[in-house]
Design a protein around this motif. Structure first.
Motif, PDB file in Angstrom:
ATOM      1  N   ARG A   1      47.893  49.724 -14.820  1.00 25.93           N
ATOM      2  CA  ARG A   1      46.830  50.168 -13.906  1.00 25.93           C
ATOM      3  C   ARG A   1      46.010  49.007 -13.390  1.00 25.93           C
ATOM      4  O   ARG A   1      45.607  48.983 -12.253  1.00 25.93           O
TER       5      ARG A   1
ATOM      6  N   CYS B   1      44.569  50.856  -7.789  1.00 22.51           N
ATOM      7  CA  CYS B   1      43.673  51.337  -6.751  1.00 22.51           C
ATOM      8  C   CYS B   1      44.493  51.767  -5.544  1.00 22.51           C
ATOM      9  O   CYS B   1      45.536  51.210  -5.259  1.00 22.51           O
TER      10      CYS B   1
ATOM     11  N   TRP C   1      38.679  41.654  -5.119  1.00 22.93           N
ATOM     12  CA  TRP C   1      39.436  42.596  -5.948  1.00 22.93           C
ATOM     13  C   TRP C   1      39.347  42.184  -7.403  1.00 22.93           C
ATOM     14  O   TRP C   1      39.529  41.018  -7.750  1.00 22.93           O
TER      15      TRP C   1
ATOM     16  N   GLU D   1      40.955  47.179 -12.796  1.00 22.53           N
ATOM     17  CA  GLU D   1      40.217  48.331 -13.304  1.00 22.53           C
ATOM     18  C   GLU D   1      39.787  48.097 -14.737  1.00 22.53           C
ATOM     19  O   GLU D   1      40.584  47.661 -15.566  1.00 22.53           O
TER      20      GLU D   1
ATOM     21  N   LYS E   1      37.323  52.868  -9.451  1.00 21.64           N
ATOM     22  CA  LYS E   1      37.881  52.109 -10.564  1.00 21.64           C
ATOM     23  C   LYS E   1      37.179  52.394 -11.892  1.00 21.64           C
ATOM     24  O   LYS E   1      37.527  51.801 -12.912  1.00 21.64           O
TER      25      LYS E   1
END
Length: 237
Positions: free
Chosen positions: A11, A16, A27, A30, A225
């Motif tokens: 993930r 995302c 960026w 998460e 997130k």
């Protein structure tokens, strides 16, 4: 050791809805709420730390896939070649290149959970009291603050570098606020902080610590997130 170790799906690297290529702003992976026992497995905790996930994201997609399949799952070059549609010889070269890339950029040495907690406790006290000098004492001179709002929530638009700039920004934004609370949690296998505003999760802050000082601050504010902060994610090798 990369971040997909034991996670049902990686993930942190691309879950995302927006891929990094079209992502608004900085960026960050998460944050995953993890149990305290993950920190006891130093190698696993290192593999899922925010700093390490960011290193993995600098690999090209095929390099990342080969690295994960080889280093985490221990697959042979023949099996990997079939999975990525490359020759075994090419896979060997890709694996070597990826290992070299990661080794050159991964965080320096393993930092104990207690050392990270100590730095975070000092950081939290300084921010909550608005004590700039105490905050500067725990921030490395070249500390870098990254913020991820995903274009949905306000965040620093670009990296903020330097203890004085980062410290003043944090004190101005959070120092002495009665509506805000910082609480310690385990995120991605490491000690971290959750900022709540009026009881609701607003920001998850993870850190990189070197030689007892905070050298990296990663603040995730993108609501999309933060869903994995509601329950613990099981990590295993």
């Amino acid at each position: 050791m990369p971040p997909s170790a034991g996670v049902t799906e990686p993930r942190g690297t691309a879950s995302c809805a927006c891929r990094r290529e079209s992502y608004v702003g900085t960026w960050l992976p998460e944050p995953l709420l993890t149990s305290p026992d993950v920190a006891e497995d130093v190698e696993l905790a290192d593999s899922v730390s925010t700093a390490m996930l960011l290193v993995l994201e600098t690999l090209a997609p095929t390099e990342r896939a080969v690295f994960v399949l080889r280093e985490v799952f221990g697959l042979g070059y023949e099996e990997i070649a079939e999975a990525v549609d490359k020759s075994p010889a090419a896979v060997r070269q890709i694996a070597h290149r990826a290992r070299t890339h990661v080794a050159a950029r991964r965080p320096r040495g393993a930092v104990s959970p207690s050392e990270t907690r100590s730095a975070l406790d000092a950081f939290r006290r300084a921010v909550e009291t608005g004590d700039l000098q105490s905050l500067l004492d725990v921030l490395a001179p070249d500390v870098v603050l990254l913020g991820d709002g995903g274009g949905v929530r306000q965040a620093v638009p670009r990296p903020v570098v330097g203890a004085d700039k980062v410290g003043r920004l944090l004190v101005a934004g959070l120092g002495g606020s009665t509506a805000a609370s910082l609480r310690p949690v385990q995120v991605n296998g490491r000690p971290a902080l959750v900022l709540r505003l009026d009881g609701a999760i607003d920001t998850v802050v993870t850190v990189r610590v070197d030689d007892g000082l905070i050298t990296g601050l990663y603040a995730v504010r993108n609501p999309g997130k933060l869903s994995y902060m509601q329950r613990e994610t099981a990590l295993r090798r």
